[in-house]
Design a protein around this motif. Structure first.
Motif, mmCIF file in Angstrom:
data_model
loop_
_atom_site.group_PDB
_atom_site.id
_atom_site.type_symbol
_atom_site.label_atom_id
_atom_site.label_comp_id
_atom_site.label_asym_id
_atom_site.label_seq_id
_atom_site.Cartn_x
_atom_site.Cartn_y
_atom_site.Cartn_z
ATOM 1 N N ILE A 31 0.842 -1.199 0.000
ATOM 2 C CA ILE A 31 0.000 0.000 0.000
ATOM 3 C C ILE A 31 0.877 1.249 0.000
ATOM 4 C CG2 ILE A 31 -1.659 1.336 1.334
ATOM 5 C CD1 ILE A 31 -2.980 -1.268 2.121
ATOM 6 N N GLY A 32 2.006 1.211 0.731
ATOM 7 C CA GLY A 32 2.939 2.345 0.761
ATOM 8 C C GLY A 32 3.553 2.579 -0.620
ATOM 9 N N ILE A 33 3.983 1.476 -1.284
ATOM 10 C CA ILE A 33 4.565 1.604 -2.636
ATOM 11 C C ILE A 33 3.514 2.153 -3.592
ATOM 12 C CG2 ILE A 33 5.458 0.273 -4.598
ATOM 13 C CD1 ILE A 33 6.825 -1.560 -2.564
ATOM 14 N N LEU A 34 2.321 1.636 -3.431
ATOM 15 C CA LEU A 34 1.233 2.084 -4.286
ATOM 16 C C LEU A 34 0.920 3.563 -4.040
ATOM 17 C CD1 LEU A 34 -0.735 1.080 -6.429
ATOM 18 C CD2 LEU A 34 -2.327 0.578 -4.618
ATOM 19 N N ALA A 35 0.927 3.991 -2.822
ATOM 20 C CA ALA A 35 0.654 5.389 -2.490
ATOM 21 C C ALA A 35 1.764 6.283 -3.052
ATOM 22 C CB ALA A 35 0.516 5.566 -0.991
ATOM 23 N N PHE A 36 3.035 5.806 -2.904
ATOM 24 C CA PHE A 36 4.173 6.582 -3.411
ATOM 25 C C PHE A 36 4.089 6.720 -4.941
ATOM 26 C CE2 PHE A 36 8.556 6.845 -4.992
ATOM 27 C CZ PHE A 36 8.918 8.053 -4.422
ATOM 28 N N SER A 37 3.777 5.629 -5.606
ATOM 29 C CA SER A 37 3.698 5.676 -7.074
ATOM 30 C C SER A 37 2.545 6.586 -7.514
ATOM 31 C CB SER A 37 3.549 4.281 -7.673
ATOM 32 O OG SER A 37 2.311 3.716 -7.308
ATOM 33 N N MET A 38 1.443 6.571 -6.752
ATOM 34 C CA MET A 38 0.337 7.456 -7.105
ATOM 35 C C MET A 38 0.710 8.911 -6.862
ATOM 36 S SD MET A 38 -3.065 5.328 -6.206
ATOM 37 C CE MET A 38 -4.113 6.336 -7.131
ATOM 38 N N LEU A 39 1.505 9.170 -5.818
ATOM 39 C CA LEU A 39 1.976 10.526 -5.543
ATOM 40 C C LEU A 39 2.885 11.009 -6.677
ATOM 41 C CD1 LEU A 39 2.070 12.884 -3.517
ATOM 42 C CD2 LEU A 39 4.093 11.787 -2.534
ATOM 43 N N VAL A 40 3.799 10.121 -7.130
ATOM 44 C CA VAL A 40 4.699 10.485 -8.238
ATOM 45 C C VAL A 40 3.883 10.744 -9.505
ATOM 46 C CG1 VAL A 40 6.515 9.576 -9.744
ATOM 47 C CG2 VAL A 40 6.707 9.319 -7.283
ATOM 48 N N GLN A 41 2.907 9.894 -9.709
ATOM 49 C CA GLN A 41 2.059 10.064 -10.887
ATOM 50 C C GLN A 41 1.296 11.379 -10.809
ATOM 51 O OE1 GLN A 41 -0.835 6.986 -11.404
ATOM 52 N NE2 GLN A 41 -1.228 7.506 -13.559
ATOM 53 N N ALA A 42 0.786 11.732 -9.649
ATOM 54 C CA ALA A 42 0.051 12.989 -9.475
ATOM 55 C C ALA A 42 0.965 14.177 -9.716
ATOM 56 C CB ALA A 42 -0.563 13.046 -8.083
ATOM 57 N N CYS A 43 2.229 14.091 -9.183
ATOM 58 C CA CYS A 43 3.192 15.184 -9.407
ATOM 59 C C CYS A 43 3.489 15.327 -10.907
ATOM 60 C CB CYS A 43 4.483 14.919 -8.643
ATOM 61 S SG CYS A 43 4.287 15.092 -6.878
ATOM 62 N N ALA A 44 3.655 14.207 -11.605
ATOM 63 C CA ALA A 44 3.928 14.253 -13.048
ATOM 64 C C ALA A 44 2.748 14.872 -13.792
ATOM 65 C CB ALA A 44 4.218 12.848 -13.575
ATOM 66 N N LEU A 45 1.543 14.488 -13.392
ATOM 67 C CA LEU A 45 0.359 15.056 -14.040
ATOM 68 C C LEU A 45 0.250 16.552 -13.787
ATOM 69 C CD1 LEU A 45 -2.409 12.356 -13.562
ATOM 70 C CD2 LEU A 45 -1.439 13.160 -15.699
ATOM 71 N N ILE A 46 0.610 16.968 -12.553
ATOM 72 C CA ILE A 46 0.566 18.397 -12.230
ATOM 73 C C ILE A 46 1.608 19.136 -13.069
ATOM 74 C CG2 ILE A 46 1.033 20.104 -10.410
ATOM 75 C CD1 ILE A 46 -0.300 18.143 -8.427
ATOM 76 N N ALA A 47 2.820 18.536 -13.201
ATOM 77 C CA ALA A 47 3.880 19.168 -13.998
ATOM 78 C C ALA A 47 3.454 19.278 -15.467
ATOM 79 C CB ALA A 47 5.174 18.371 -13.893
ATOM 80 N N VAL A 48 2.845 18.204 -15.969
ATOM 81 C CA VAL A 48 2.365 18.236 -17.352
ATOM 82 C C VAL A 48 1.272 19.292 -17.511
ATOM 83 C CG1 VAL A 48 1.086 16.911 -19.088
ATOM 84 C CG2 VAL A 48 3.028 15.874 -17.921
ATOM 85 N N ALA A 49 0.376 19.392 -16.542
ATOM 86 C CA ALA A 49 -0.705 20.375 -16.600
ATOM 87 C C ALA A 49 -0.147 21.789 -16.564
ATOM 88 C CB ALA A 49 -1.683 20.153 -15.462
ATOM 89 N N VAL A 50 0.858 22.013 -15.668
ATOM 90 C CA VAL A 50 1.465 23.348 -15.585
ATOM 91 C C VAL A 50 2.169 23.670 -16.901
ATOM 92 C CG1 VAL A 50 3.275 24.691 -14.443
ATOM 93 C CG2 VAL A 50 1.665 23.367 -13.075
ATOM 94 N N GLY A 51 2.916 22.674 -17.450
ATOM 95 C CA GLY A 51 3.601 22.882 -18.747
ATOM 96 C C GLY A 51 2.610 23.145 -19.861
ATOM 97 N N ALA A 52 1.513 22.415 -19.878
ATOM 98 C CA ALA A 52 0.493 22.619 -20.899
ATOM 99 C C ALA A 52 -0.141 23.997 -20.759
ATOM 100 C CB ALA A 52 -0.568 21.536 -20.810
ATOM 101 N N ALA A 53 -0.345 24.442 -19.505
ATOM 102 C CA ALA A 53 -0.926 25.768 -19.285
ATOM 103 C C ALA A 53 0.027 26.848 -19.790
ATOM 104 C CB ALA A 53 -1.249 25.964 -17.815
ATOM 105 N N LYS A 54 1.345 26.654 -19.463
ATOM 106 C CA LYS A 54 2.328 27.630 -19.950
ATOM 107 C C LYS A 54 2.381 27.620 -21.488
ATOM 108 C CE LYS A 54 5.475 27.726 -16.006
ATOM 109 N NZ LYS A 54 6.836 27.419 -15.534
ATOM 110 N N ALA A 55 2.363 26.420 -22.086
ATOM 111 C CA ALA A 55 2.401 26.312 -23.544
ATOM 112 C C ALA A 55 1.164 26.940 -24.163
ATOM 113 C CB ALA A 55 2.525 24.854 -23.963
ATOM 114 N N ARG A 56 0.020 26.707 -23.520
ATOM 115 C CA ARG A 56 -1.217 27.300 -24.008
ATOM 116 C C ARG A 56 -1.152 28.815 -23.940
ATOM 117 N NH1 ARG A 56 -5.780 29.009 -21.338
ATOM 118 N NH2 ARG A 56 -7.641 29.103 -22.627
ATOM 119 N N LYS A 57 -0.631 29.308 -22.805
ATOM 120 C CA LYS A 57 -0.525 30.755 -22.639
ATOM 121 C C LYS A 57 0.426 31.340 -23.687
ATOM 122 C CE LYS A 57 0.560 34.264 -19.214
ATOM 123 N NZ LYS A 57 1.110 34.538 -17.893
#
Length: 193
Positions: A31-57
């Motif tokens: 469960i800890g590994i799974l939580a960590f991987s989901m946290l990394v995935q969420a951070c990557a999605l946030i980074a992609v979203a921020v990059g997409a927002a900057k690219a859109r802007k």
């Protein structure tokens, strides 16, 4: 989360006595590994979203700059096309009219050239007839002059031959006149000649 619940159900079903402490420890690690991987995935999605927002802007800024620069060009092009439309129409009409004028002038030139060619042929035929007539007349005059000169010359030559023959006869008789030689009859004299 569905994967975790499926796994837990699978572990409980595997052991008949329930959840033991060793399995609980493994379950917590998992469960800890799974939580960590989901946290990394969420951070990557946030980074992609921020990059997409900057690219859109940035894309919107570029589009805005492009629109600001291109719109006056499009507007001026539209005005030029609108203003030049009647002029192009006039130019086209002038070209059509010029084409008709050139075509009619070419037809006139062709007619004039044909007429000049026909006149030149007629004049050449006329000159040829005149030259032929002059040559024929010259030939006839030459023949007439030749006959006019030859006939008197022949007559004169005959006359001279007759005169010479007469003189020869007279001179021959005069030589024989003092010698007592009889005069020969006329038939023998003709054979001497």
């Amino acid at each position: 989360m569905n994967a975790v619940s499926i796994m837990m159900v699978g572990m409980w079903l595997q052991e008949p006595e329930g959840v033991n402490p060793a399995n609980t420890k493994l379950l917590l690690i998992f469960i800890g590994i799974l939580a960590f991987s989901m946290l990394v995935q969420a951070c990557a999605l946030i980074a992609v979203a921020v990059g997409a927002a900057k690219a859109r802007k940035r894309g919107l800024e570029i589009a805005e700059e492009l629109r600001d620069k291109v719109m006056p060009l499009i507007t001026s092009t539209h005005e030029i096309v609108r203003d030049s439309g009647p002029k192009v129409k006039i130019i086209t009409e002038n070209l059509v009219e010029t084409s008709h004028v050139v075509r009619s002038k070419a037809a006139e030139f062709d007619a004039t050239a044909s007429e000049l060619n026909a006149k030149a042929r007629a004049q050449a035929a006329r000159v040829d007839g005149m030259v032929t007539g002059v040559l024929n007349t010259t030939s006839e005059i030459s023949n007439t002059l030749q006959r006019a000169v030859q006939v008197p010359v022949k007559e004169f030559a005959g006359l001279m031959n007759g005169f010479k023959a007469g003189l020869d006869v007279l001179i021959g008789r005069a030589k024989g006149f003092g010698r007592g030689r009889p005069v020969e009859p006329a038939r023998n004299r003709d054979t001497e000649w």
